[in-house]
Structures are given as C-alpha cells and as structure tokens.
Design a protein around this motif. Structure first.
Motif, PDB file in Angstrom:
ATOM      1  N   PRO A  10       0.927  -1.092  -0.091  1.00  0.00           N
ATOM      2  CA  PRO A  10       0.140  -0.034  -0.348  1.00  0.00           C
ATOM      3  C   PRO A  10       0.833   1.399   0.015  1.00  0.00           C
ATOM      4  O   PRO A  10       2.054   1.271   0.524  1.00  0.00           O
ATOM      5  CB  PRO A  10      -0.909   0.078   1.298  1.00  0.00           C
ATOM      6  CG  PRO A  10      -0.250  -1.568   1.951  1.00  0.00           C
ATOM      7  CD  PRO A  10       0.682  -2.138   1.222  1.00  0.00           C
ATOM      8  N   MET A  11       0.222   2.306  -0.716  1.00  0.00           N
ATOM      9  CA  MET A  11       1.141   3.465  -0.460  1.00  0.00           C
ATOM     10  C   MET A  11       1.164   4.191   0.601  1.00  0.00           C
ATOM     11  O   MET A  11      -0.082   4.648   1.207  1.00  0.00           O
ATOM     12  CB  MET A  11       0.458   4.499  -1.793  1.00  0.00           C
ATOM     13  CG  MET A  11       0.848   4.166  -3.092  1.00  0.00           C
ATOM     14  SD  MET A  11       0.376   5.506  -4.234  1.00  0.00           S
ATOM     15  CE  MET A  11      -1.450   4.812  -4.454  1.00  0.00           C
ATOM     16  N   VAL A  53     -12.393  10.804   2.762  1.00  0.00           N
ATOM     17  CA  VAL A  53     -12.222   9.385   2.754  1.00  0.00           C
ATOM     18  C   VAL A  53     -10.570   9.173   2.780  1.00  0.00           C
ATOM     19  O   VAL A  53     -10.086   9.661   1.782  1.00  0.00           O
ATOM     20  CB  VAL A  53     -12.830   8.461   1.615  1.00  0.00           C
ATOM     21  CG1 VAL A  53     -12.086   7.241   1.656  1.00  0.00           C
ATOM     22  CG2 VAL A  53     -14.071   8.506   1.529  1.00  0.00           C
ATOM     23  N   GLU A  54      -9.998   8.631   3.697  1.00  0.00           N
ATOM     24  CA  GLU A  54      -8.374   8.380   3.914  1.00  0.00           C
ATOM     25  C   GLU A  54      -7.950   7.733   2.755  1.00  0.00           C
ATOM     26  O   GLU A  54      -8.563   6.815   1.996  1.00  0.00           O
ATOM     27  CB  GLU A  54      -8.074   8.152   5.276  1.00  0.00           C
ATOM     28  CG  GLU A  54      -8.739   9.037   6.369  1.00  0.00           C
ATOM     29  CD  GLU A  54      -7.844  10.387   6.108  1.00  0.00           C
ATOM     30  OE1 GLU A  54      -6.779  10.493   5.867  1.00  0.00           O
ATOM     31  OE2 GLU A  54      -8.597  11.298   6.577  1.00  0.00           O
ATOM     32  N   ASP A  55      -6.704   7.640   2.522  1.00  0.00           N
ATOM     33  CA  ASP A  55      -5.812   6.888   1.549  1.00  0.00           C
ATOM     34  C   ASP A  55      -5.945   5.428   2.086  1.00  0.00           C
ATOM     35  O   ASP A  55      -5.629   5.250   3.350  1.00  0.00           O
ATOM     36  CB  ASP A  55      -4.608   7.336   1.377  1.00  0.00           C
ATOM     37  CG  ASP A  55      -4.064   6.785   0.050  1.00  0.00           C
ATOM     38  OD1 ASP A  55      -4.808   6.499  -0.795  1.00  0.00           O
ATOM     39  OD2 ASP A  55      -2.755   6.474   0.029  1.00  0.00           O
ATOM     40  N   LEU A 179     -11.345   2.560  -5.656  1.00  0.00           N
ATOM     41  CA  LEU A 179     -12.420   1.463  -6.265  1.00  0.00           C
ATOM     42  C   LEU A 179     -13.769   1.869  -5.766  1.00  0.00           C
ATOM     43  O   LEU A 179     -13.975   2.040  -4.590  1.00  0.00           O
ATOM     44  CB  LEU A 179     -11.712   0.062  -5.951  1.00  0.00           C
ATOM     45  CG  LEU A 179     -12.623  -1.047  -6.309  1.00  0.00           C
ATOM     46  CD1 LEU A 179     -12.594  -1.120  -7.864  1.00  0.00           C
ATOM     47  CD2 LEU A 179     -12.434  -2.302  -5.813  1.00  0.00           C
ATOM     48  N   LEU A 180     -14.554   1.944  -6.644  1.00  0.00           N
ATOM     49  CA  LEU A 180     -16.196   2.348  -6.153  1.00  0.00           C
ATOM     50  C   LEU A 180     -16.798   1.183  -6.586  1.00  0.00           C
ATOM     51  O   LEU A 180     -16.781   0.756  -7.638  1.00  0.00           O
ATOM     52  CB  LEU A 180     -16.671   3.662  -7.192  1.00  0.00           C
ATOM     53  CG  LEU A 180     -15.740   4.961  -6.997  1.00  0.00           C
ATOM     54  CD1 LEU A 180     -16.131   5.875  -7.737  1.00  0.00           C
ATOM     55  CD2 LEU A 180     -15.738   5.555  -5.460  1.00  0.00           C
ATOM     56  N   MET A 181     -17.687   0.718  -5.831  1.00  0.00           N
ATOM     57  CA  MET A 181     -18.830  -0.265  -6.123  1.00  0.00           C
ATOM     58  C   MET A 181     -20.133  -0.043  -5.678  1.00  0.00           C
ATOM     59  O   MET A 181     -20.431   0.477  -4.611  1.00  0.00           O
ATOM     60  CB  MET A 181     -18.099  -1.404  -5.360  1.00  0.00           C
ATOM     61  CG  MET A 181     -16.493  -1.930  -5.381  1.00  0.00           C
ATOM     62  SD  MET A 181     -16.332  -3.437  -4.780  1.00  0.00           S
ATOM     63  CE  MET A 181     -16.281  -3.214  -3.166  1.00  0.00           C
ATOM     64  N   GLU A 206      -3.995  -6.632  -0.423  1.00  0.00           N
ATOM     65  CA  GLU A 206      -2.840  -6.691  -1.500  1.00  0.00           C
ATOM     66  C   GLU A 206      -2.314  -5.374  -2.454  1.00  0.00           C
ATOM     67  O   GLU A 206      -1.131  -5.338  -2.854  1.00  0.00           O
ATOM     68  CB  GLU A 206      -3.068  -7.918  -2.655  1.00  0.00           C
ATOM     69  CG  GLU A 206      -2.884  -9.357  -2.110  1.00  0.00           C
ATOM     70  CD  GLU A 206      -3.510 -10.381  -2.762  1.00  0.00           C
ATOM     71  OE1 GLU A 206      -3.594 -10.176  -3.983  1.00  0.00           O
ATOM     72  OE2 GLU A 206      -3.580 -11.589  -2.430  1.00  0.00           O
ATOM     73  N   THR A 207      -3.362  -4.571  -2.145  1.00  0.00           N
ATOM     74  CA  THR A 207      -3.266  -3.458  -3.325  1.00  0.00           C
ATOM     75  C   THR A 207      -3.180  -2.053  -2.442  1.00  0.00           C
ATOM     76  O   THR A 207      -2.943  -1.138  -3.034  1.00  0.00           O
ATOM     77  CB  THR A 207      -4.257  -3.360  -4.432  1.00  0.00           C
ATOM     78  OG1 THR A 207      -5.623  -3.411  -3.815  1.00  0.00           O
ATOM     79  CG2 THR A 207      -4.346  -4.638  -5.335  1.00  0.00           C
ATOM     80  N   GLY A 208      -3.802  -1.969  -1.395  1.00  0.00           N
ATOM     81  CA  GLY A 208      -4.279  -0.817  -0.538  1.00  0.00           C
ATOM     82  C   GLY A 208      -5.041   0.061  -1.261  1.00  0.00           C
ATOM     83  O   GLY A 208      -4.770   1.124  -0.811  1.00  0.00           O
ATOM     84  N   LYS A 209      -5.837  -0.266  -2.164  1.00  0.00           N
ATOM     85  CA  LYS A 209      -6.538   0.697  -2.867  1.00  0.00           C
ATOM     86  C   LYS A 209      -7.922   1.287  -1.901  1.00  0.00           C
ATOM     87  O   LYS A 209      -8.047   0.673  -0.743  1.00  0.00           O
ATOM     88  CB  LYS A 209      -7.438   0.075  -3.895  1.00  0.00           C
ATOM     89  CG  LYS A 209      -6.443  -0.597  -4.757  1.00  0.00           C
ATOM     90  CD  LYS A 209      -6.824  -0.005  -6.189  1.00  0.00           C
ATOM     91  CE  LYS A 209      -5.980  -0.705  -7.344  1.00  0.00           C
ATOM     92  NZ  LYS A 209      -4.920  -0.297  -7.353  1.00  0.00           N
ATOM     93  N   THR A 210      -8.064   2.668  -2.050  1.00  0.00           N
ATOM     94  CA  THR A 210      -9.300   3.337  -1.384  1.00  0.00           C
ATOM     95  C   THR A 210     -10.320   2.607  -1.839  1.00  0.00           C
ATOM     96  O   THR A 210     -10.701   2.527  -3.154  1.00  0.00           O
ATOM     97  CB  THR A 210      -8.980   4.397  -1.575  1.00  0.00           C
ATOM     98  OG1 THR A 210      -7.684   5.291  -1.199  1.00  0.00           O
ATOM     99  CG2 THR A 210     -10.002   5.329  -0.662  1.00  0.00           C
ATOM    100  N   ILE A 211     -11.467   2.106  -0.863  1.00  0.00           N
ATOM    101  CA  ILE A 211     -12.790   1.658  -1.689  1.00  0.00           C
ATOM    102  C   ILE A 211     -13.944   2.361  -1.003  1.00  0.00           C
ATOM    103  O   ILE A 211     -13.904   2.504   0.229  1.00  0.00           O
ATOM    104  CB  ILE A 211     -12.616   0.034  -1.344  1.00  0.00           C
ATOM    105  CG1 ILE A 211     -11.415  -0.655  -1.823  1.00  0.00           C
ATOM    106  CG2 ILE A 211     -13.992  -0.591  -1.710  1.00  0.00           C
ATOM    107  CD1 ILE A 211     -11.549  -2.243  -1.589  1.00  0.00           C
ATOM    108  N   VAL A 212     -14.737   2.840  -1.826  1.00  0.00           N
ATOM    109  CA  VAL A 212     -16.039   3.343  -1.337  1.00  0.00           C
ATOM    110  C   VAL A 212     -16.741   2.472  -2.161  1.00  0.00           C
ATOM    111  O   VAL A 212     -17.243   2.118  -3.134  1.00  0.00           O
ATOM    112  CB  VAL A 212     -16.153   4.769  -1.935  1.00  0.00           C
ATOM    113  CG1 VAL A 212     -17.366   5.336  -1.529  1.00  0.00           C
ATOM    114  CG2 VAL A 212     -14.974   5.628  -1.325  1.00  0.00           C
TER     115      VAL A 212
END
Lengths: 287, 281
Positions: A10-11, A53-55, A179-181, A206-212
C-alpha cells in the motif's frame, strides 16, 4: 503511468507526506427535476453532503432507498454532475470520469459479445494500452479475482458471482487509486456474496486501494468497512458516520461475526436506520 | 442404422455408431418437421392441382417438367442471373448506406430530429408509387432495377438499426464513459456490437423486400429477369411456366434469409445465449 504492475505494498507515503485524504466530498448537493404528467417537481437527492475518505480506507455508504447513496457514488465517479459542491480525488477536482477511479456496477454490466478476458481488456483498450500488454494485465486481474480458468467464457456462460468478479477485474485493470462499487454483491446469494466480500478484503490488503461502496446489507458494511456512512433521505444527507472498532485482519468472517464489536456496531447502525424508518416516512423511490 | 452396424467391427463401436445416428437424427428433428410440412403441402397441391383447368392452376410435377425444359434451353439461368445482379448490388448499397444511417439516427437526437421523419415516411409509404418516377430518372435498364431494390430495402434496414441503437442499455454506455471512452470508441465498441442482432433483423427483412423489389421492377420495365418470365408466361396463359420463376423466387427468398440467419450466428454468436424468446429445448 503506473499501470503495469500490481502494487503489492500500500502507498504509505503520499507526496506531501501529510495525511491528506484521498477523496474529499465538499458540500455536494444534487437536485433532479422530475416531470410527471404536466407538473414538474424537484427532488433534492443530496443536500450539502461532506465526507472525507482517507487513503487506503474502506468506506461503506448505506441508508434507506432514496437517501442518495448511489447518486453520491456516481458523482464521485463522474457519471453524474453535482448541482453544487465539489469532489476532489487526490489533488484533482472531479469533472468527469478518470482512470484514477474504477467503478464496479451493480449488475456487472459486462458486454455480452466479449469473453471474460476481452471484457477486462475493454478499459485498457480504450486507454490505448498495446494488445500484448493488455492481455497480460487482464489475465493477471482475472487470476487475482480467481477466474483464471474461465477467461474465454462469455457472460452468458458465467454465474452471477463470476460476472461480478469479471466486473471487479475490469475496474481494477486500469489500476485506479479509488475503487467504487455500487451494491456490487446485492443480487448474489449469501454464500457467493461472502466469498466475494473476502475477495475484496484480500485485494484491498494486497493493493491498498481506497474503496468506497454502496450497500443495503449492514452485515456487509460492518464486515468490510473501516467506516460506515449512514445516509438519510428527503433530502439525501449524511446522518451518522460509524467508526468500525474491529482492527487487524478482517478476512476471517467466522471470527469477526462472533465478536461483540461486530454485533454492537451492527445493532447501533440498525437501530439508527430503523429510527429513520419510523420517524419521517421515507418516500418509495429508487434512483 | 444398418450402415453403421455393418461397418462396425466390434459390439462397442456398433453401439457407439447407433448412438451417433440416433443423435444425428434427433439433432435434426426440427428439419424433418420442416421437410414433412413441405411434403404434405406438395402432395395436396399435386392432388388438387391435377383436378383443375391448367389455365388456372398447375401442379408440382407439371412445374418440374417446365422447370427442366427452361433449364435445358438456358432461359431460367439467364433470367435468374439478370435478376440476381441488380438484386445483389441494390441490397449491398442499401446495407452499406442503411446501417451507418441507422446508427447515426439512433445515436444523435439532432440527426433523428432532422431526418427521422423521412425514414418513417419512407418505410410506411408503398414504394411502388415511386417506380414511374424512378423509370423517368433511370430509364428501363439495369440501373432502375438497382434503384427499386435500394428504395425497397433501405428503410427496414435503417429502421431496425435505429431501433437497435435505442435499445442499447444505458448502463453499457456508462461502462464506456467510466473508462473515458471517446465518442468514436463508444460507437464502435459498444453501440455497434450491441446493435448487431437488430441490424441482422433489418437485413433479413430487407431480403424479402429486395426480392419483391426486383420482381416489381421487372414487371414495370418488363425486360428480362424472373419478373419478366412471369409476365411473359402470364400473357401466354402458360400457368406452369408462370410458377417456375415463382418457385425460384420463393427458394431464393428462403435461401437468402437463411443465409443472413447463418451470418448472424457467425457475427453475433453471443445473442443466442442472451435471447429467451425461443421455447426451451
């Protein structure tokens, strides 16, 4: 362009070293004009919604029908324009769609004429990634979502859960930061849904993506999210933001569901939601 | 089945062979229904046709006799070729012009507002009414036949394509937008493939109209082709000779329509897996 490799870490250090949020929603309002017969009426779908939304954070948007959660997600994506207010992703104000955001649609929305692999390649194709590179990334993403063995099937030969996995791989293909779902697992059966939820957590790790993501399912919200944003309708607004007190790895649903924190948080959200149901009667409208 | 078991060397392969033939026949059961239907019709026609005055009616064996004679002296082939050439060219022009026109009409409201009304009018209007005008413009040769085929065929192709674009789900276009697809990419990668089944419907409807078109054109200009054969036979009260080109035209229509169906299954194989209108097997 850092599209080629999957970030395994993750970044942790943003450019300015500070704790600048990944997504900033600032006073966003949305009005729809509805024409029925001869009268036109205005529906306030969102009323000055603000949220940060935090990283690397996972945020769930939930609430009754008509609270504007899907509208908010579509505004973040850039598919819908806010009537007023701004959304900032990274350091860019959202004016339309962009490769920094990827959307998983409610009903997968795969192209029926393309195979799973070709569906995942779509975004890369449009982006102008060369063919062999495209194939490599799409294969990698399909393997990431556990569909390495069904790459050449067309959507009509895939189950609902598999379609949603392809949708997820497609959204991830362009390496979005966010990533938006949109109610991604709402139409799936309980077991398939849990499998995909775990998958999302694994991918997040695994990717550390921000997800909403938007969900109707409070279990899902509490299981996946770091924070749950409960929204209320008429006009659509943020009602309460719940911090989920469950820390550490989340993929062991068996353990998590047994935690007191899980039950308490779920109950707290549920009772607040029900207060809304019995308080001001919500309008039956689905956007 | 007897062939299979006589060529088989062991009991197993005989069994497998029998299974093969059974499956072979079973897979084609709907074709047999079609054939049986045709046979019943032919027998009934033969039976009743023989009992009627040959000026008013003919019957299959008589038509077959005339058919053979016309093939032997070459008149049928010449006529068929005379009809097929303008048919093919006109159909091609209609398809190449109609599909893009339909796509643009469906995609852009402004184009629809500007030209949609002409297409609707053209489709609803009996194009036969324009034939005298077309004769004035194109004379009495090959080109007038092409022109008639084009005006007959282009409208169903445009309308089907147009309707197809309108039925593309909004969400699929949004997928394109979410990946920042350009307008050209949306058109080529989403609208066009999504519309293919409708385009094929238009092409199939177009075939029927094209065959009608060529016959009408040949009636009016009464020069050559299958339509010309019909007119000549009618004027000579030669009913069986009249039926020969009619049967050829029917076979042509069915064959070409099937051809488009085959093309569809090649171009849009996914559609069979999506559509649910046909009864389950």
């Amino acid at each position: 362009m850092t599209t080629s490799t999957l970030d395994s870490e993750p970044m942790t250090t943003p450019a300015d070293g500070g704790r600048r949020p990944r997504v900033v929603i600032d006073e966003v309002s949305k009005r729809f004009t509805i024409t029925e017969r001869k009268s036109t009426s205005t529906v306030q779908a969102l009323d000055r919604v603000s949220l940060e939304v935090e990283d690397g954070e996972i945020v769930a948007l939930t609430g009754l029908s008509g609270c504007g959660k899907t509208t908010l997600l579509r505004i973040i994506m850039g598919l819908e324009k806010a009537s007023s207010g701004t959304v900032t992703v990274g350091d860019k104000v959202v004016t339309g769609c962009g490769y920094d955001r990827g959307l998983v649609f409610q009903h997968a929305e795969l192209f029926p004429w393309r195979t799973a692999l070709q569906n995942v390649e779509f975004g890369l194709e449009v982006k102008g990634v060369p063919a062999d590179e495209r194939r490599r990334i799409a294969t990698e993403k399909l393997e990431l979502v556990g569909l390495g063995n069904a790459m050449d099937r067309r959507p009509d030969q895939l189950s609902g859960g598999m379609k949603q996995r392809v949708g997820l791989a497609r959204a991830l293909s362009i390496e979005p930061e966010v990533l938006l779902m949109d109610e991604p697992f709402g139409a799936l059966d309980a077991q398939t849904r849990e499998g995909l939820q775990m998958e999302v957590l694994r991918i997040h790790r695994e990717t550390g993506k921000t997800i909403v993501f938007v969900t109707h399912d409070l279990d899902e919200a509490v299981l996946l999210a770091d924070r749950v944003v409960l929204m209320a309708p008429n006009p659509g607004r943020v009602d309460t933001i719940f911090d989920i007190p469950i820390k550490g790895p989340r993929e062991d649903f068996f353990a998590i569901r047994g935690l007191d924190e899980f039950a308490h948080t779920r109950y707290a959200i549920w009772s607040r939601l029900m207060a809304g149901v019995h308080g001001d009667a919500p309008r039956e409208e689905e956007r | 089945m007897s062939i299979a078991s006589s060529t088989a060397t062991t009991a197993e392969t005989a069994e497998a062979g029998r299974g093969f033939w059974r499956r072979f026949l079973w897979n084609r059961r709907y074709t047999f229904v079609t054939i049986a239907s045709l046979v019943v019709l032919m027998l009934a026609w033969e039976f009743f046709g023989r009992r009627m005055d040959p000026i008013f009616a003919s019957y299959p064996t008589d038509i077959a006799k005339t058919f053979k004679a016309e093939v032997q002296d070459g008149t049928l082939q010449t006529a068929l070729f005379d009809s097929l050439k303008p048919l093919a060219l006109g159909y091609l022009i209609a398809a190449l012009g109609g599909i893009p026109l339909g796509l643009v009409l469906g995609r852009y409201r402004i184009v629809e507002a500007a030209f949609g009304v002409y297409i609707t009018a053209g489709y609803a209007m009996p194009m036969v009414a324009f034939i005298p005008l077309l004769i004035l413009w194109f004379g009495l040769g090959f080109s007038v036949k092409v022109a008639v085929v084009v005006v007959m065929t282009v409208f169903p192709i445009v309308i089907s394509t147009w309707a197809g674009v309108n039925s593309v789900p909004k969400s699929l276009v949004e997928v394109g937008k979410s990946f920042m697809a350009s307008e050209a990419a949306v058109m080529r990668k989403i609208i066009l493939p999504s519309t293919v089944p409708h385009i094929m419907t238009g092409l199939r409807l177009g075939i029927g109209r094209a065959v009608i078109g060529i016959v009408i054109a040949e009636f009016f200009t009464s020069i050559g082709g299958l339509g010309g054969l019909i007119i000549n036979a009618g004027q000579q009260f030669d009913t069986s000779a009249l039926f020969v080109p009619v049967v050829v035209l029917m076979a042509l229509g069915v064959g070409l329509t099937r051809g488009v169906g085959w093309l569809e299954s090649r171009v849009a194989p996914w559609y069979a897996g999506v559509s649910g209108g046909r009864d389950p097997e």
